[in-house]
Scaffold this motif. Structure first.
Motif, PDB file in Angstrom:
ATOM      1  N   PRO A 269      30.413  41.611  36.741  1.00 21.16           N
ATOM      2  CA  PRO A 269      29.849  41.029  37.963  1.00 21.16           C
ATOM      3  C   PRO A 269      29.345  39.596  37.814  1.00 21.16           C
ATOM      4  N   ILE A 270      29.157  39.124  36.588  1.00 20.42           N
ATOM      5  CA  ILE A 270      28.647  37.751  36.455  1.00 20.42           C
ATOM      6  C   ILE A 270      29.767  36.713  36.443  1.00 20.42           C
ATOM      7  N   ILE A 271      31.020  37.170  36.385  1.00 21.42           N
ATOM      8  CA  ILE A 271      32.158  36.250  36.378  1.00 21.42           C
ATOM      9  C   ILE A 271      32.521  35.902  37.824  1.00 21.42           C
ATOM     10  N   PRO A 272      32.788  34.644  38.118  1.00 27.04           N
ATOM     11  CA  PRO A 272      33.110  34.258  39.500  1.00 27.04           C
ATOM     12  C   PRO A 272      34.270  35.063  40.068  1.00 27.04           C
ATOM     13  N   ARG A 273      34.165  35.428  41.341  1.00 31.19           N
ATOM     14  CA  ARG A 273      35.225  36.198  41.996  1.00 31.19           C
ATOM     15  C   ARG A 273      36.546  35.430  41.983  1.00 31.19           C
ATOM     16  N   LYS A 274      36.477  34.142  41.914  1.00 28.18           N
ATOM     17  CA  LYS A 274      37.692  33.334  41.875  1.00 28.18           C
ATOM     18  C   LYS A 274      38.591  33.733  40.721  1.00 28.18           C
ATOM     19  N   ASN A 275      37.985  34.065  39.599  1.00 31.65           N
ATOM     20  CA  ASN A 275      38.760  34.480  38.429  1.00 31.65           C
ATOM     21  C   ASN A 275      39.616  35.691  38.763  1.00 31.65           C
ATOM     22  N   TYR A 276      39.011  36.703  39.385  1.00 32.13           N
ATOM     23  CA  TYR A 276      39.712  37.966  39.644  1.00 32.13           C
ATOM     24  C   TYR A 276      40.621  37.899  40.857  1.00 32.13           C
ATOM     25  N   GLU A 277      40.151  37.260  41.918  1.00 33.00           N
ATOM     26  CA  GLU A 277      40.864  37.332  43.185  1.00 33.00           C
ATOM     27  C   GLU A 277      41.911  36.237  43.354  1.00 33.00           C
ATOM     28  N   GLU A 278      41.775  35.158  42.632  1.00 28.46           N
ATOM     29  CA  GLU A 278      42.710  34.044  42.801  1.00 28.46           C
ATOM     30  C   GLU A 278      43.521  33.781  41.537  1.00 28.46           C
ATOM     31  N   ILE A 279      42.832  33.540  40.422  1.00 33.10           N
ATOM     32  CA  ILE A 279      43.542  33.104  39.221  1.00 33.10           C
ATOM     33  C   ILE A 279      44.377  34.240  38.632  1.00 33.10           C
ATOM     34  N   LYS A 301      46.202  46.660  38.258  1.00 34.98           N
ATOM     35  CA  LYS A 301      45.104  47.050  39.161  1.00 34.98           C
ATOM     36  C   LYS A 301      44.589  48.467  38.940  1.00 34.98           C
ATOM     37  N   GLU A 302      44.810  49.013  37.752  1.00 33.96           N
ATOM     38  CA  GLU A 302      44.302  50.346  37.436  1.00 33.96           C
ATOM     39  C   GLU A 302      43.591  50.310  36.078  1.00 33.96           C
ATOM     40  N   VAL A 303      42.486  51.059  35.989  1.00 31.80           N
ATOM     41  CA  VAL A 303      41.789  51.304  34.725  1.00 31.80           C
ATOM     42  C   VAL A 303      41.527  49.996  33.967  1.00 31.80           C
ATOM     43  N   PHE A 304      41.572  50.083  32.645  1.00 30.41           N
ATOM     44  CA  PHE A 304      41.337  48.979  31.709  1.00 30.41           C
ATOM     45  C   PHE A 304      40.122  48.120  32.059  1.00 30.41           C
ATOM     46  N   ASP A 305      39.031  48.548  31.480  1.00 30.46           N
ATOM     47  CA  ASP A 305      37.747  47.886  31.683  1.00 30.46           C
ATOM     48  C   ASP A 305      37.832  46.414  31.287  1.00 30.46           C
ATOM     49  N   ASN A 306      37.343  45.574  32.176  1.00 33.82           N
ATOM     50  CA  ASN A 306      37.275  44.144  31.887  1.00 33.82           C
ATOM     51  C   ASN A 306      35.852  43.649  32.090  1.00 33.82           C
ATOM     52  N   SER A 307      34.884  44.588  31.911  1.00 32.38           N
ATOM     53  CA  SER A 307      33.487  44.223  32.165  1.00 32.38           C
ATOM     54  C   SER A 307      32.709  43.941  30.879  1.00 32.38           C
ATOM     55  N   TYR A 308      32.939  44.734  29.831  1.00 30.55           N
ATOM     56  CA  TYR A 308      32.183  44.560  28.594  1.00 30.55           C
ATOM     57  C   TYR A 308      32.529  43.223  27.942  1.00 30.55           C
ATOM     58  N   PRO A 309      31.537  42.369  27.691  1.00 29.54           N
ATOM     59  CA  PRO A 309      31.824  41.024  27.164  1.00 29.54           C
ATOM     60  C   PRO A 309      32.378  41.015  25.746  1.00 29.54           C
ATOM     61  N   GLY A 310      32.364  42.153  25.066  1.00 31.71           N
ATOM     62  CA  GLY A 310      32.842  42.194  23.688  1.00 31.71           C
ATOM     63  C   GLY A 310      34.335  42.358  23.545  1.00 31.71           C
ATOM     64  N   TYR A 311      35.068  42.366  24.651  1.00 31.34           N
ATOM     65  CA  TYR A 311      36.530  42.455  24.598  1.00 31.34           C
ATOM     66  C   TYR A 311      37.148  41.067  24.450  1.00 31.34           C
ATOM     67  N   GLY A 312      38.313  41.040  23.820  1.00 31.51           N
ATOM     68  CA  GLY A 312      39.030  39.782  23.675  1.00 31.51           C
ATOM     69  C   GLY A 312      39.603  39.253  24.970  1.00 31.51           C
ATOM     70  N   SER A 313      39.682  40.097  25.994  1.00 38.04           N
ATOM     71  CA  SER A 313      40.173  39.632  27.293  1.00 38.04           C
ATOM     72  C   SER A 313      39.041  39.345  28.261  1.00 38.04           C
ATOM     73  N   THR A 314      37.801  39.700  27.902  1.00 40.97           N
ATOM     74  CA  THR A 314      36.656  39.447  28.781  1.00 40.97           C
ATOM     75  C   THR A 314      35.836  38.250  28.319  1.00 40.97           C
ATOM     76  N   TYR A 315      35.648  38.118  27.016  1.00 39.68           N
ATOM     77  CA  TYR A 315      34.851  36.999  26.507  1.00 39.68           C
ATOM     78  C   TYR A 315      35.371  35.650  26.997  1.00 39.68           C
ATOM     79  N   PRO A 316      36.690  35.397  26.993  1.00 41.03           N
ATOM     80  CA  PRO A 316      37.158  34.098  27.516  1.00 41.03           C
ATOM     81  C   PRO A 316      36.793  33.884  28.983  1.00 41.03           C
ATOM     82  N   ASP A 317      36.742  34.979  29.767  1.00 38.61           N
ATOM     83  CA  ASP A 317      36.341  34.848  31.169  1.00 38.61           C
ATOM     84  C   ASP A 317      34.909  34.342  31.295  1.00 38.61           C
ATOM     85  N   ILE A 318      34.054  34.715  30.331  1.00 36.97           N
ATOM     86  CA  ILE A 318      32.650  34.293  30.376  1.00 36.97           C
ATOM     87  C   ILE A 318      32.469  32.947  29.686  1.00 36.97           C
TER      88      ILE A 318
END
Length: 846
Positions: A269-279, A301-318
């Motif tokens: 939830p702390i990552i801008p919606r632009k990341n998810y909805e546009e980029i 658009k199914e499963v695969f958590d992208n919320s925990y900051p300790g993932y290699g696909s989530t940390y770059p988003d933050i």
């Protein structure tokens, strides 16, 4: 003899052909003849074997030697001394000017600087592979991607080289990858066997997924417990890539997954919606086309958590970039049956290669957009901080210098700005002393990481979590902290300050003294015992007149009498000083055993600390993660050797050679009745057994302990539930990982060294035991309002309120210490580690 296989793109029944590797992976491509192909270099086509890490490194060295378009950098080493590398590809001019490009790019992450001309700046793209070592198609795809980008003469490759700096991590987890590669290569059959039950497809314990210490590195981007991610994060912040590809594998019967992930429920939830909805949607079109061209099926658009900051696909988003997770259905070997037919290793590699190339194409085409987004991300961070009621966080433990320093280091490693606290503060019932506490302002570019470290979140848009639902790092470290509406900050902390350790001058002393409150006090104790020093501990607090004046020592503090030693006074002093320096501990001394307050040093409340000899059962059926966490803890935080013995070898163990047995979560049904009787006999005669989570359930099933499970009235079940909603309904009953407040009995040996009677604990199971029937043997029990962060259902919350977090079962003269909540979770729960240390060093004092 050549064999020809039918390729059915519709059914995805893909068998690697004997045609030239170029035709399978790179149809219609022209390559520079001066650059050796992987097939020429290795002597086999990619996909025929799992490539050893050292061979891959040597091939990258050859590429860098053969072309001025590439360079190879060693940025660190794994625990097993494999090099951690980054392979860089661009045009020759960029390769010669990497430092200039890097410096210019870093201007984008500093909103105080003028925005550079992004039209002239190359895209910075990081392709990261094999964070899980047994997801092998990823590194093979890295090899092919590197070859294509260095050697291809296509317009696409030329355009990428001209307009991007491509940074390839061929294997984030080299140790795990080689473990898996060796396994499947040594079990390869001729012809290959596709039966999922074949030994090739079923690794022994521990799997190649994990690193040397059996950690899942794709959970370590936030806690930084392991050397691989400590190295990676340091490198990451030297570049701040625009786009990061994070390549994985999943179950064999799945097809291919790429982002976007499940909307809202799997997003941070702390990552801008632009990341998810546009980029994300902008990039998804490239991946879809790449796989469509191959006839490969996929899903989004199914499963695969992208919320925990300790993932290699989530940390770059933050960090203002775009992190992209890719998941390929795995062959887990060279070929394996699936619901769509036989899936080959080469087929899985080709899909990963296709999305790798598509990532590069997208990053170049959108490079100006992504540069502007990177700047925008950090600008909006400061704007959002201005709207936050919290203007700063103050933190610090007055009594635990080492834990303060560990938390400071974590913040600095994540590039969070920290400042000295200039005055004594009291806030939310906590005291923060000048010189022993620090200020973290929210108004800074890393505002969103500040929230990650300190914010407690208990409301969610979903009730099903792929992993943890709470990760507040200040709670994990057990650091006292408080939100501030305003705070006066002093000098910025740029590096960890030097320690100024207390050690008494030469003198005639009755005893040396050490406070057990510090995180590394157990390391001091172990080093003293290793040196042959006799050490005692106190069961109650006392105040001693020391060389530095009156000093209060809590229960568990160490007393090193100068009498009763095998060492002479000079040898003793040298041993104590060496141990103190090696563990960064302060030492006091006293010339009298007569205390200023409380017990004297010769009291019956003072007793010798037995030298522990620890055994941990591991192997098939036990949790490789929990076992690895314990091994890592004892190696890196105490430096104490511990015997790790496979469950299958239990019959060869004489438990009376050990003081302490550790059972990580698992099923120990392989033990025979005779072996269980040996365990019971050892326990009844004074042994200490440390049991984690489901291991306590096994002990209960064998009637080794006779405790009681907790049950409460369940929530009313719905009369009807649609089949489609069953996953969400059942998932809401789980506890995926959340944080709770518990009461701590600091007078109990498990509570020695703690100064507060409340402690945050981490729970990710639905195991509920009632508190011990012995009133004083439940040292850690939840408060009446325990939830600090994360998701939990109402019925589970009620169970938690009435259950035990840590309790002790008395078995004859021995005891079982039950950790229903893992005190060592992911190597980052520094706040509860001491509970575990106390169980080892003070187990016989309960």
């Amino acid at each position: 003899m050549q064999k020809y296989y039918l390729l059915s793109a519709l059914l995805l029944v893909v068998l690697f052909p004997s045609m030239a590797q170029k035709d399978y992976f790179f149809p219609d491509e022209t390559f520079s003849p001066s650059i050796p192909s992987p097939e020429d270099y290795f002597g086999y086509p990619i996909g025929d074997w799992h490539t050893r890490y050292d061979l891959m490194i040597s091939y990258f060295e050859k590429l860098a030697e053969s072309s001025d378009r590439a360079s190879l950098e060693v940025i660190g080493y794994t625990n097993q001394r494999r090099p951690i590398v980054v392979f860089t590809i661009s045009n020759p001019a960029n390769i010669q000017n990497l430092e200039g490009i890097r410096t210019q790019h870093l201007r984008l992450v500093d909103p105080s600087l003028a925005l550079p001309d992004v039209s002239k700046m190359p895209a910075i793209v990081n392709l990261a592979y094999s964070v899980h070592g047994n997801e092998p198609s990823t590194t093979e795809a890295a090899i092919l991607t590197a070859y294509w980008l260095v050697a291809s003469e296509s317009d696409k490759a030329k355009n990428i080289r001209e307009n991007a700096v491509v940074l390839i991590d061929p294997a984030i987890n080299p140790d795990g990858r080689d473990r898996h590669s060796n396994w499947v290569n040594m079990h390869k059959s001729f012809p290959a066997v596709a039966d999922p039950l074949d030994r090739e497809h079923n690794e022994i314990w521990p799997s190649g997924r994990v690193n040397h210490y059996w950690f899942d590195l794709n959970r370590d981007w936030l806690p930084l417990a392991q050397v691989e991610l400590q190295t990676k994060i340091k490198w990451y912040h030297s570049w701040y890539p625009n786009v990061v590809g994070d390549f994985h594998e999943m179950g064999t019967n799945s097809t291919y997954f790429f982002e976007p992930t499940k909307p809202f429920g799997s997003e941070n939830p702390i990552i801008p919606r632009k990341n998810y909805e546009e980029i994300n949607n902008k990039f998804a079109g490239y991946f879809a086309k790449a796989l469509d061209d191959l006839g490969s099926l996929y899903w989004t658009k199914e499963v695969f958590d992208n919320s925990y900051p300790g993932y290699g696909s989530t940390y770059p988003d933050i960090q203002g970039g775009l992190g992209l997770v890719f998941e390929q259905g795995s062959s887990r070997g060279h070929v394996q049956n699936s619901q769509r037919g036989d899936i080959t290793f080469a087929f899985t590699i080709r899909n990963q290669l296709a999305t790798s190339m598509a990532t590069l194409e997208a990053a170049v085409n959108e490079r100006e957009y992504m540069h502007r987004y990177l700047r925008e991300y950090f600008e909006t961070a400061i704007t959002e901080a201005g709207k936050d009621k919290s203007k700063a966080y103050v933190f610090g433990d007055e009594y635990d210098e080492s834990r303060n320093r560990l938390f400071l280091k974590l913040l600095l490693d994540h590039k969070i700005k920290v400042f000295e606290n200039q005055k004594d503060l009291s806030s939310e019932g906590k005291s923060f002393k000048k010189g022993k506490s620090w200020i973290v302002p929210t108004s800074q570019p890393q505002y969103r990481m500040v929230r990650t470290m300190f914010e407690k979140v208990t409301t969610f848009s979903d009730s099903v979590f792929y992993d943890a639902s709470s990760w507040t790092m200040a709670l994990a470290y057990g650091i006292p902290y408080s939100s501030q509406s305003a705070a006066a900050a002093g000098n910025e902390i740029l590096v960890l300050p030097e320690l100024d350790l207390n050690f008494p001058e030469l003198g005639k002393y009755v005893a040396y003294l050490a406070d057990w409150s510090d995180y590394f006090a157990p390391k001091l104790l172990h080093q003293l015992q290793e040196a042959g020093v006799h050490v005692e501990t106190t069961a109650v607090p006392f105040t001693s007149n020391t060389n530095q004046g009156a000093k209060e020592f809590p229960a568990g503090s160490l007393i090193i009498p100068t009498g009763f030693q095998k060492l002479n006074p000079e040898e003793l002093r040298a041993a104590v000083q060496k141990a103190a320096d090696g563990s960064s501990q302060h030492i006091w001394a006293t010339t009298t055993g007569f205390s200023a307050k409380g017990i004297d040093l010769g009291s019956n409340n003072v007793s010798a600390v037995t030298v522990p000899k620890v055994l941990m059962l591991i192997g098939q059926g036990t949790s490789q993660y929990e076992a690895g966490e314990i091994w890592h803890l004892m190696d890196t935080k105490v430096g104490m050797p511990m015997s790790k013995v496979d469950v299958s070898l239990f019959g060869r163990i004489n438990l009376f050679d050990f003081t302490t047995l550790i059972l990580p979560s698992g099923n120990y049904n392989a033990l025979t009745s005779g072996q269980i009787n040996h365990l019971k006999d050892w326990l009844s005669k004074g042994g200490t057994l440390i049991s984690l989570r489901s291991a306590s359930q096994w002990l209960q099933s064998q009637e080794i302990v006779k405790e009681e499970y907790l049950t409460v009235d369940a929530e009313k079940e719905p009369d009807l539930l649609s089949f489609a909603n069953q996953r969400n309904y059942q998932g809401a009953k789980n506890i995926g990982g959340s944080i709770y407040l518990a009461n701590l009995d600091t007078s109990h040996p498990l509570g020695y060294g703690y100064r507060s009677n409340e402690i945050p604990v981490y729970r990710n199971s639905t195991i509920f035991f009632k508190p011990s029937k012995i009133k004083y043997q439940t040292p850690v029990r939840y408060t009446s309002n325990p939830l600090l962060g994360g998701y939990i259902s109402d019925s589970n919350l009620e169970k938690i309120k009435s259950s035990a977090s840590v309790f002790v079962s008395e078995v004859g003269s021995g005891r079982v210490i039950h950790f229903i909540d893992n005190p060592n979770f992911r190597g980052t729960w520094f706040g509860t580690n001491k509970l575990f240390f106390n169980a080892i060093f003070f187990g016989n004092k309960m």
